[in-house]
Design a protein around this motif. Structure first.
Motif, short mmCIF file in Angstrom:
data_model
loop_
_atom_site.label_atom_id
_atom_site.label_comp_id
_atom_site.label_asym_id
_atom_site.label_seq_id
_atom_site.Cartn_x
_atom_site.Cartn_y
_atom_site.Cartn_z
N SER A 242 14.41 -7.30 -57.12
CA SER A 242 14.30 -6.18 -56.18
C SER A 242 15.35 -6.39 -55.10
N MET A 243 16.26 -5.47 -54.98
CA MET A 243 17.31 -5.58 -53.97
C MET A 243 16.75 -5.44 -52.55
N ARG A 244 15.50 -5.03 -52.43
CA ARG A 244 14.85 -4.98 -51.11
C ARG A 244 14.55 -6.38 -50.60
N ASN A 245 14.56 -7.38 -51.49
CA ASN A 245 14.23 -8.76 -51.13
C ASN A 245 15.49 -9.55 -50.77
N GLY A 246 16.27 -9.01 -49.87
CA GLY A 246 17.50 -9.68 -49.47
C GLY A 246 17.28 -10.65 -48.32
N LEU A 247 18.16 -11.65 -48.25
CA LEU A 247 18.14 -12.62 -47.16
C LEU A 247 19.52 -12.71 -46.52
N TYR A 248 19.52 -12.66 -45.22
CA TYR A 248 20.71 -12.79 -44.39
C TYR A 248 20.47 -14.00 -43.52
N PHE A 249 21.44 -14.90 -43.41
CA PHE A 249 21.26 -16.10 -42.60
C PHE A 249 22.11 -15.99 -41.34
N ARG A 250 21.45 -15.75 -40.21
CA ARG A 250 22.11 -15.61 -38.91
C ARG A 250 22.55 -16.99 -38.43
N ARG B 256 25.81 -30.23 -34.80
CA ARG B 256 26.52 -30.72 -35.99
C ARG B 256 27.34 -29.64 -36.68
N GLY B 257 27.21 -28.39 -36.30
CA GLY B 257 27.92 -27.30 -36.96
C GLY B 257 27.22 -25.99 -36.68
N TRP B 258 26.70 -25.36 -37.75
CA TRP B 258 25.99 -24.09 -37.61
C TRP B 258 24.71 -24.16 -38.43
N VAL B 259 23.68 -23.54 -37.92
CA VAL B 259 22.42 -23.43 -38.66
C VAL B 259 22.12 -21.95 -38.82
N GLY B 260 21.77 -21.57 -40.05
CA GLY B 260 21.47 -20.17 -40.35
C GLY B 260 20.00 -19.97 -40.59
N SER B 261 19.39 -19.13 -39.79
CA SER B 261 17.97 -18.80 -39.93
C SER B 261 17.84 -17.54 -40.77
N PRO B 262 16.86 -17.51 -41.70
CA PRO B 262 16.75 -16.35 -42.59
C PRO B 262 16.23 -15.11 -41.88
N GLN B 263 16.82 -13.99 -42.26
CA GLN B 263 16.36 -12.69 -41.82
C GLN B 263 16.25 -11.80 -43.06
N THR C 109 19.44 -3.81 -38.61
CA THR C 109 19.15 -3.73 -40.05
C THR C 109 18.49 -5.00 -40.58
N ARG C 110 18.18 -5.94 -39.69
CA ARG C 110 17.63 -7.23 -40.09
C ARG C 110 16.30 -7.49 -39.37
N ASP C 111 15.42 -8.19 -40.05
CA ASP C 111 14.13 -8.59 -39.46
C ASP C 111 13.98 -10.09 -39.61
N ASP C 112 13.50 -10.74 -38.56
CA ASP C 112 13.27 -12.18 -38.62
C ASP C 112 12.22 -12.50 -39.67
N VAL C 113 12.37 -13.66 -40.28
CA VAL C 113 11.43 -14.15 -41.28
C VAL C 113 10.59 -15.24 -40.61
N ALA C 114 9.28 -15.18 -40.81
CA ALA C 114 8.39 -16.18 -40.23
C ALA C 114 8.70 -17.56 -40.80
N PRO C 115 8.64 -18.62 -39.98
CA PRO C 115 8.88 -19.98 -40.48
C PRO C 115 7.98 -20.30 -41.67
N GLY C 116 8.58 -20.88 -42.71
CA GLY C 116 7.83 -21.27 -43.90
C GLY C 116 7.58 -20.16 -44.89
N GLU C 117 7.99 -18.93 -44.58
CA GLU C 117 7.73 -17.81 -45.47
C GLU C 117 8.64 -17.83 -46.70
N ARG C 118 9.87 -18.28 -46.56
CA ARG C 118 10.84 -18.33 -47.65
C ARG C 118 11.07 -19.76 -48.07
#
Length: 185
Positions: free
Chosen positions: A124-132, A138-145, A168-177
């Protein structure tokens, strides 16, 4: 006054380092941190300074780490998790492939993913993840949206404007993905 300066310096010391233009140079490794405590190297990103605090980038994913899946009439490179299968979805259109310490959006767009449960048919293309991406020490950390990948099913009107803005992005709750964060170090 000296006491105030010391307090201010101590306050600043607790803040994470800010990414400088110099850190957007050279080859860095991209890792996925999973909720089952795996640290999976996904590939590399090579930064090349272009001046004015801007760097171009080139991603090279390590496809040996991924399994081939044919989902919804398209081939995907995916990571097999016990609870989720997570597939890389490279941004399909031409873009500037540039970043700065203040704007990592084009790199974020080249690190799009979709997820599905192992028993589900297709994708399902609705189940996309974007890492902000945000700088850390140490560099960069990407949190899922959460994103809807259908949003990029047609080319954008402006090729130089990253289509997934904060609206166009919504935060993902910790541990959800399964993939809890991406790291670039």
């Amino acid at each position: 006054m000296r006491f105030q300066v010391c307090l201010f310096a101590a306050f600043l010391a607790g803040w994470p380092a800010v990414v400088s233009a110099a850190e957007l140079d050279g080859t860095k490794t991209i890792f996925a941190n999973t909720r089952d405590k795996q640290r999976i190297p996904l590939g590399t990103v090579r930064f090349s300074p272009r001046g004015g605090g801007v760097s171009s980038f080139e991603i090279s994913m390590d496809h040996a780490r991924f399994a081939d899946y044919f989902l919804s009439m398209k081939e995907f490179k995916c990571l097999d998790g016990k609870v989720e299968i997570v597939c890389h979805v490279p941004y399909p259109y031409s873009n500037p492939r540039t970043v700065s310490a203040k704007d990592m959006s084009w790199l974020e767009h080249d690190l799009l993913f979709l997820f599905k449960r192992p028993g589900e048919f297709g994708a399902s293309m609705r189940n996309g993840l974007y890492f902000r991406l945000e700088p850390d020490e140490r560099g960069w950390v990407g949190s899922p949206q959460a994103i809807d990948l259908n949003y990029i099913s047609a080319p954008p009107d402006a090729a130089d404007v990253a289509p997934y803005d904060p609206a166009t992005r919504d935060d993902v709750a910790p541990g959800e993905r399964w993939i809890e964060s991406l790291l670039i170090e």
